[in-house]
Design a protein around this motif. Structure first.
Motif, mmCIF file in Angstrom:
data_model
loop_
_atom_site.group_PDB
_atom_site.id
_atom_site.type_symbol
_atom_site.label_atom_id
_atom_site.label_comp_id
_atom_site.label_asym_id
_atom_site.label_seq_id
_atom_site.Cartn_x
_atom_site.Cartn_y
_atom_site.Cartn_z
ATOM 1 N N LEU A 134 0.577 -1.284 -0.183
ATOM 2 C CA LEU A 134 0.047 0.590 -0.009
ATOM 3 C C LEU A 134 0.468 1.445 -0.105
ATOM 4 C CD1 LEU A 134 -2.579 0.967 0.174
ATOM 5 C CD2 LEU A 134 -1.933 1.008 2.975
ATOM 6 N N CYS A 135 2.322 1.055 1.069
ATOM 7 C CA CYS A 135 2.712 2.431 1.136
ATOM 8 C C CYS A 135 3.259 2.796 -1.014
ATOM 9 C CB CYS A 135 4.114 1.791 2.076
ATOM 10 S SG CYS A 135 3.241 2.606 3.086
ATOM 11 N N PHE A 136 4.160 1.145 -1.312
ATOM 12 C CA PHE A 136 4.588 1.737 -2.027
ATOM 13 C C PHE A 136 3.375 2.924 -3.601
ATOM 14 C CE2 PHE A 136 8.270 -1.186 -1.310
ATOM 15 C CZ PHE A 136 9.202 -0.374 -1.697
ATOM 16 N N ALA A 137 2.267 2.028 -3.371
ATOM 17 C CA ALA A 137 1.063 1.942 -4.202
ATOM 18 C C ALA A 137 0.702 3.679 -4.130
ATOM 19 C CB ALA A 137 -0.162 1.497 -4.533
ATOM 20 N N LEU A 138 1.162 4.305 -2.265
ATOM 21 C CA LEU A 138 0.382 5.414 -2.675
ATOM 22 C C LEU A 138 2.009 6.046 -2.735
ATOM 23 C CD1 LEU A 138 -1.070 5.073 1.222
ATOM 24 C CD2 LEU A 138 -1.757 5.969 -0.907
ATOM 25 N N ARG A 140 4.054 6.097 -5.440
ATOM 26 C CA ARG A 140 4.363 5.994 -6.831
ATOM 27 C C ARG A 140 2.862 6.899 -7.601
ATOM 28 N NH1 ARG A 140 4.263 0.121 -9.612
ATOM 29 N NH2 ARG A 140 4.434 1.562 -11.209
ATOM 30 N N ARG A 141 2.044 6.638 -6.993
ATOM 31 C CA ARG A 141 0.695 7.391 -7.202
ATOM 32 C C ARG A 141 1.485 8.753 -6.962
ATOM 33 N NH1 ARG A 141 -4.706 6.743 -5.164
ATOM 34 N NH2 ARG A 141 -4.790 4.761 -5.844
ATOM 35 N N SER A 142 1.916 9.547 -5.909
ATOM 36 C CA SER A 142 1.971 10.554 -5.640
ATOM 37 C C SER A 142 3.239 11.145 -6.468
ATOM 38 C CB SER A 142 2.257 11.006 -4.596
ATOM 39 O OG SER A 142 3.506 10.059 -3.575
ATOM 40 N N LEU A 143 4.285 10.402 -7.161
ATOM 41 C CA LEU A 143 5.375 11.008 -7.789
ATOM 42 C C LEU A 143 4.460 11.387 -9.427
ATOM 43 C CD1 LEU A 143 8.028 8.322 -7.292
ATOM 44 C CD2 LEU A 143 7.422 10.588 -6.266
#
Length: 143
Positions: A134-138, A140-143
Motif C-alpha cells: 500500500l505504501c509503495f502504491a501511494l 508511486r501515485r504521488s510521483l
C-alpha cells in the motif's frame, strides 16, 4: 494512516481473532470452593449466575457460560439469592459450592501456545506485506 491501521490490528487481533485460530475445546467445570475462590467476580441477575475469571490449569479460558444446575437447567434464583451474604465472602462461596453448579467453558490448552503464535506471526507478516505494498502504491501515485 498506516500507523492507525497497524494500531487497530494490535487491539483487534488478540481480542477478536486469537480465540478462533484453532477450534476451542469445551469443558464442564463444577463450581467448587477452589474455582469460586479464584473467581474475579460473581454476578447474580435473577436466576442467571455468571462467574468471572473462570480458570483451568494449563489452559487459556476463552469464554464461560452462565452457571447451570446439575440437570443443565437454570439454577433456582431464590436459592442463589439466599447464598449472597454481604460481608461474608466465605459463607457465600460455601453456599454456592453446595448448589452443585456447573459452567460450560471454552478453552485453548497450553499445548496450542506455539501453534497459535505461529498462526499469529503469519497473520502479522501478511498484514505487514500488505501495508508495504500500500505504501509503495501511494508513493508511486504521488510521483
Amino acid at each position: 494512516m498506516t500507523l492507525a491501521v497497524f494500531a487497530a490490528c494490535q487491539f483487534a487481533v488478540p481480542a477478536a481473532l486469537r480465540p478462533h485460530y484453532l477450534a476451542p475445546r469445551t469443558a464442564d467445570i463444577r463450581l467448587d470452593m477452589e474455582i469460586l475462590g479464584r473467581a474475579d467476580g460473581i454476578v447474580l441477575n435473577g436466576s442467571s449466575l455468571t462467574i468471572g475469571g473462570i480458570a483451568l490449569p494449563n489452559a487459556w479460558v476463552v469464554s464461560a457460560g452462565p452457571a447451570v444446575g446439575p440437570a443443565g437447567r437454570d439454577p433456582d434464583g431464590d436459592a442463589l439469592a439466599a447464598c449472597l451474604a454481604p460481608g461474608q465472602h466465605a459463607r457465600t462461596l460455601e453456599c454456592l459450592a453446595e448448589q452443585d453448579l456447573h459452567v460450560a467453558a471454552r478453552y485453548q490448552p497450553s499445548s496450542r501456545y506455539w501453534p497459535i503464535q505461529f498462526i499469529e506471526s503469519g497473520l502479522y507478516a501478511v498484514m505487514a506485506a500488505a501495508l508495504v505494498l500500500l505504501c509503495f502504491a501511494l508513493v508511486r501515485r504521488s510521483l
